[in-house]
Design a protein around this motif. Structure first.
Motif, PDB file in Angstrom:
ATOM      1  N   SER A  96     -36.975   7.339  10.015  1.00  0.00           N
ATOM      2  CA  SER A  96     -36.866   8.472   9.099  1.00  0.00           C
ATOM      3  C   SER A  96     -37.504   8.068   7.786  1.00  0.00           C
ATOM      4  CB  SER A  96     -35.401   8.852   8.876  1.00  0.00           C
ATOM      5  OG  SER A  96     -35.252   9.628   7.708  1.00  0.00           O
ATOM      6  N   THR A  97     -38.419   8.876   7.293  1.00  0.00           N
ATOM      7  CA  THR A  97     -39.094   8.526   6.045  1.00  0.00           C
ATOM      8  C   THR A  97     -38.129   8.526   4.865  1.00  0.00           C
ATOM      9  OG1 THR A  97     -39.748  10.849   5.789  1.00  0.00           O
ATOM     10  CG2 THR A  97     -41.342   9.356   6.815  1.00  0.00           C
ATOM     11  N   THR A  98     -37.076   9.340   4.944  1.00  0.00           N
ATOM     12  CA  THR A  98     -36.085   9.348   3.863  1.00  0.00           C
ATOM     13  C   THR A  98     -35.196   8.120   3.942  1.00  0.00           C
ATOM     14  OG1 THR A  98     -36.049  11.764   3.772  1.00  0.00           O
ATOM     15  CG2 THR A  98     -34.147  10.610   2.838  1.00  0.00           C
ATOM     16  N   ALA A  99     -34.623   7.865   5.118  1.00  0.00           N
ATOM     17  CA  ALA A  99     -33.732   6.705   5.271  1.00  0.00           C
ATOM     18  C   ALA A  99     -34.471   5.399   5.027  1.00  0.00           C
ATOM     19  CB  ALA A  99     -33.114   6.708   6.659  1.00  0.00           C
ATOM     20  N   ALA A 100     -35.787   5.387   5.259  1.00  0.00           N
ATOM     21  CA  ALA A 100     -36.569   4.171   5.042  1.00  0.00           C
ATOM     22  C   ALA A 100     -36.582   3.750   3.574  1.00  0.00           C
ATOM     23  CB  ALA A 100     -37.998   4.375   5.538  1.00  0.00           C
ATOM     24  N   LEU A 101     -36.215   4.658   2.680  1.00  0.00           N
ATOM     25  CA  LEU A 101     -36.178   4.344   1.248  1.00  0.00           C
ATOM     26  C   LEU A 101     -34.891   3.620   0.847  1.00  0.00           C
ATOM     27  CD1 LEU A 101     -37.598   7.688  -0.208  1.00  0.00           C
ATOM     28  CD2 LEU A 101     -38.807   5.517   0.076  1.00  0.00           C
ATOM     29  N   LEU A 102     -33.923   3.539   1.760  1.00  0.00           N
ATOM     30  CA  LEU A 102     -32.671   2.861   1.448  1.00  0.00           C
ATOM     31  C   LEU A 102     -32.899   1.350   1.444  1.00  0.00           C
ATOM     32  CD1 LEU A 102     -30.356   4.983   3.738  1.00  0.00           C
ATOM     33  CD2 LEU A 102     -30.180   4.869   1.239  1.00  0.00           C
ATOM     34  N   ASN A 103     -32.655   0.719   0.310  1.00  0.00           N
ATOM     35  CA  ASN A 103     -32.821  -0.721   0.202  1.00  0.00           C
ATOM     36  C   ASN A 103     -31.597  -1.462   0.739  1.00  0.00           C
ATOM     37  OD1 ASN A 103     -35.451  -1.097  -0.879  1.00  0.00           O
ATOM     38  ND2 ASN A 103     -34.715  -0.354  -2.867  1.00  0.00           N
ATOM     39  N   HIS A 104     -31.793  -2.757   0.964  1.00  0.00           N
ATOM     40  CA  HIS A 104     -30.751  -3.599   1.548  1.00  0.00           C
ATOM     41  C   HIS A 104     -29.852  -4.221   0.495  1.00  0.00           C
ATOM     42  CE1 HIS A 104     -28.882  -6.927   3.782  1.00  0.00           C
ATOM     43  NE2 HIS A 104     -29.240  -7.679   2.755  1.00  0.00           N
ATOM     44  N   SER A 105     -28.578  -4.394   0.849  1.00  0.00           N
ATOM     45  CA  SER A 105     -27.653  -5.236   0.107  1.00  0.00           C
ATOM     46  C   SER A 105     -26.667  -5.811   1.107  1.00  0.00           C
ATOM     47  CB  SER A 105     -26.896  -4.439  -0.969  1.00  0.00           C
ATOM     48  OG  SER A 105     -25.861  -5.234  -1.542  1.00  0.00           O
ATOM     49  N   CYS A 106     -26.244  -7.060   0.905  1.00  0.00           N
ATOM     50  CA  CYS A 106     -25.230  -7.659   1.775  1.00  0.00           C
ATOM     51  C   CYS A 106     -23.832  -7.166   1.420  1.00  0.00           C
ATOM     52  CB  CYS A 106     -25.286  -9.182   1.681  1.00  0.00           C
ATOM     53  SG  CYS A 106     -26.845  -9.870   2.306  1.00  0.00           S
TER      54      CYS A 106
ATOM     55  N   ALA B 172     -17.151   3.857  -3.970  1.00  0.00           N
ATOM     56  CA  ALA B 172     -17.431   4.893  -4.963  1.00  0.00           C
ATOM     57  C   ALA B 172     -18.757   4.551  -5.640  1.00  0.00           C
ATOM     58  CB  ALA B 172     -16.311   4.966  -5.987  1.00  0.00           C
ATOM     59  N   ILE B 173     -19.646   5.545  -5.754  1.00  0.00           N
ATOM     60  CA  ILE B 173     -20.978   5.317  -6.317  1.00  0.00           C
ATOM     61  C   ILE B 173     -21.137   6.210  -7.543  1.00  0.00           C
ATOM     62  CG2 ILE B 173     -23.449   5.271  -5.828  1.00  0.00           C
ATOM     63  CD1 ILE B 173     -22.724   5.355  -2.832  1.00  0.00           C
ATOM     64  N   PRO B 174     -21.407   5.631  -8.698  1.00  0.00           N
ATOM     65  CA  PRO B 174     -21.547   6.441  -9.907  1.00  0.00           C
ATOM     66  C   PRO B 174     -22.855   7.230  -9.910  1.00  0.00           C
ATOM     67  CG  PRO B 174     -22.089   4.168 -10.389  1.00  0.00           C
ATOM     68  CD  PRO B 174     -21.600   4.197  -8.969  1.00  0.00           C
ATOM     69  N   GLU B 175     -22.915   8.270 -10.697  1.00  0.00           N
ATOM     70  CA  GLU B 175     -24.161   9.022 -10.865  1.00  0.00           C
ATOM     71  C   GLU B 175     -25.264   8.074 -11.338  1.00  0.00           C
ATOM     72  OE1 GLU B 175     -25.950  12.601 -13.722  1.00  0.00           O
ATOM     73  OE2 GLU B 175     -23.773  12.326 -13.490  1.00  0.00           O
ATOM     74  N   GLY B 176     -26.410   8.137 -10.678  1.00  0.00           N
ATOM     75  CA  GLY B 176     -27.515   7.256 -11.021  1.00  0.00           C
ATOM     76  C   GLY B 176     -27.487   5.931 -10.299  1.00  0.00           C
ATOM     77  N   GLY B 177     -26.465   5.713  -9.462  1.00  0.00           N
ATOM     78  CA  GLY B 177     -26.372   4.462  -8.726  1.00  0.00           C
ATOM     79  C   GLY B 177     -27.332   4.436  -7.550  1.00  0.00           C
ATOM     80  N   GLU B 178     -27.858   3.236  -7.248  1.00  0.00           N
ATOM     81  CA  GLU B 178     -28.745   3.114  -6.095  1.00  0.00           C
ATOM     82  C   GLU B 178     -27.929   3.101  -4.809  1.00  0.00           C
ATOM     83  OE1 GLU B 178     -32.353   0.407  -4.147  1.00  0.00           O
ATOM     84  OE2 GLU B 178     -31.156  -0.406  -5.823  1.00  0.00           O
ATOM     85  N   LEU B 179     -28.425   3.783  -3.790  1.00  0.00           N
ATOM     86  CA  LEU B 179     -27.797   3.790  -2.470  1.00  0.00           C
ATOM     87  C   LEU B 179     -28.347   2.617  -1.666  1.00  0.00           C
ATOM     88  CD1 LEU B 179     -28.185   7.611  -1.676  1.00  0.00           C
ATOM     89  CD2 LEU B 179     -26.259   6.462  -2.801  1.00  0.00           C
ATOM     90  N   THR B 180     -27.460   1.782  -1.134  1.00  0.00           N
ATOM     91  CA  THR B 180     -27.903   0.617  -0.366  1.00  0.00           C
ATOM     92  C   THR B 180     -27.172   0.561   0.970  1.00  0.00           C
ATOM     93  OG1 THR B 180     -26.235  -0.808  -1.415  1.00  0.00           O
ATOM     94  CG2 THR B 180     -28.436  -0.741  -2.412  1.00  0.00           C
ATOM     95  N   ILE B 181     -27.835  -0.042   1.943  1.00  0.00           N
ATOM     96  CA  ILE B 181     -27.247  -0.292   3.251  1.00  0.00           C
ATOM     97  C   ILE B 181     -27.473  -1.759   3.598  1.00  0.00           C
ATOM     98  CG2 ILE B 181     -27.540   2.074   4.107  1.00  0.00           C
ATOM     99  CD1 ILE B 181     -30.060   1.102   5.572  1.00  0.00           C
ATOM    100  N   CYS B 182     -26.776  -2.245   4.613  1.00  0.00           N
ATOM    101  CA  CYS B 182     -26.988  -3.630   5.059  1.00  0.00           C
ATOM    102  C   CYS B 182     -27.865  -3.598   6.298  1.00  0.00           C
ATOM    103  CB  CYS B 182     -25.653  -4.302   5.355  1.00  0.00           C
ATOM    104  SG  CYS B 182     -25.789  -6.091   5.568  1.00  0.00           S
TER     105      CYS B 182
END
Length: 388
Positions: free
Chosen positions: A108-118, A138-148
């Motif tokens: 997915s071109t959108t999901a591909a923008l999700l960066n990694h975090s452990c 909880a993610i504040p406004e302006g927070g980066e979305l990350t996945i592992c």
């Protein structure tokens, strides 16, 4: 043509990471962040081409095991290779089995923008051909979305090794900088003070070697994984239960025992994970990795109840479990409630787990009505005595 993003997220450059996704609003933990109706590409891997639906990734149960709701896979009329199920239904996590074992890939071109975090604040899941992203924190406004991108339960060294091999970067997140795994130190003082780095490396490498050997020889998996478990049992006073690879070897052995119908051993390992491992790694019971393991324990308990109440009773199982006097209906009732709450928050209200729970209830199972704390004491005794 510019990429169309969900209305509540936006993309912007992240130093050293290319482009990332950010939220334009505050997001509580356990909420749907966004959904993508159909990824650009989705396909089972070679190992599962003949066993998984090409559309929804429904996975046929192993030979000799029945699914909660059986479906028939039929080969494509054109290629005769890929298969489709007769009913489009929610599958498990992100083109993976319920235990997070990968069975395919989606793009997915959108999901591909999700960066990694452990220590990610999101997790992505796959259901009915759609990809969804849910918040883990909880993610504040302006927070980066990350996945592992890798299994967050792996040690820092193993995570870094896999990230470098598959995605060609070195993670610099806080967990890696502090050498933490799910918030726990990779090398607890009890271990580092009593075992040399060389001895520890040799132990873990041999454990992983046996784990790979068992994966390549499923018929002998119980025997091979039992040998791997024995390696770590010798050091159980200092080696944490939750540390990889001991924890992953235990999970594999539990699954192998289930495959052979060795219910007493399987429930012993499942209880170890439920009582002593997952609460350390995932303090919140609704976190998907923990919820999936709890659901696995529930299914083992249901199988045991079935074995104990069928006309031709499983005398060996009765013998193995008799001394613990476990009230299985009460345990099943509590686990069902726990899994339902976790599923609603971690996966959403119409998850495959919730669907399975509804089917179990339709089968008329008596979920019991005695004291949970009393049963919990019995379960801890069983976990301590049945397996190492």
């Amino acid at each position: 043509m510019p990429q169309i993003l969900p209305s509540n997220v936006y993309a912007q450059p992240v130093p050293g990471k290319g482009t990332g996704l950010f939220t334009s609003q505050t997001i509580p933990a356990g909420e749907l962040v966004f959904a993508i109706e159909r990824p650009l590409v989705q396909v089972p891997d070679n190992k599962h081409l003949a066993k998984a639906c090409y559309n929804c990734f429904y996975l046929e149960p192993p030979e000799g095991r029945s699914a909660v709701e059986a479906r028939t896979l039929k080969a494509c009329n054109g290629c005769k290779t890929v298969k489709y199920c007769s009913k489009i239904m929610i599958n498990s996590m992100t083109v993976a089995t319920a235990s997070f074992d990968t069975i395919g890939s989606c793009v997915s071109t959108t999901a591909a923008l999700l960066n990694h975090s452990c220590n990610p604040n999101c997790i992505y899941q796959f259901s009915e051909g759609s990809l969804t992203v849910r918040s883990l924190q909880a993610i504040p406004e302006g927070g980066e979305l990350t996945i592992c991108y890798v299994d967050p339960r792996s040690t820092t060294v193993e995570r870094q090794k896999e990230l470098q091999a598959k995605w060609f970067f070195t993670c610099t997140c806080k967990y890696c900088a502090k050498r933490l795994t799910c918030g726990q130190p990779d090398l607890p003082p009890s271990l580092s003070s009593k075992m040399s780095a060389v001895s520890l490396s040799q132990l873990e490498n041999e454990g992983r070697r046996l784990q790979d050997e068992a994966s390549a020889a499923p018929a002998d998996a119980v025997e091979i994984l039992s040998r791997a478990m024995a390696l770590f049992t010798r050091h159980k006073e200092i080696y944490p239960l939750w540390r990889y690879p001991w924890m992953s070897i235990r999970r594999d052995l539990k699954d192998a025992q289930i495959g052979q119908g060795n219910w007493a051993s399987a429930v012993g390992h499942a209880l170890k994970i439920y009582l002593y491992i997952d609460p350390v790694l995932f303090p919140e019971a609704w976190i998907p990795h923990r919820a999936v393991e709890t659901y696995g324990l529930l299914k083992v308990m249901l199988e045991i109840l079935h074995e104990l109440t069928k006309p031709q009773r499983n005398e060996q199982l009765i013998h193995d479990l008799w001394e613990y006097k476990i009230d299985f209906p009460t345990v099943i009732r509590h686990l069902s409630d726990e899994v339902e709450r976790a599923s609603n928050k971690g996966f959403g209200p119409r998850s495959p787990i919730a669907t399975d729970l509804e089917l179990y209830e339709k089968e008329g199972i008596d979920f019991g009505n005695s004291d949970w704390q009393t049963e919990l004491t019995k379960l801890k005794r069983a976990a301590d005595q049945m397996v190492d």
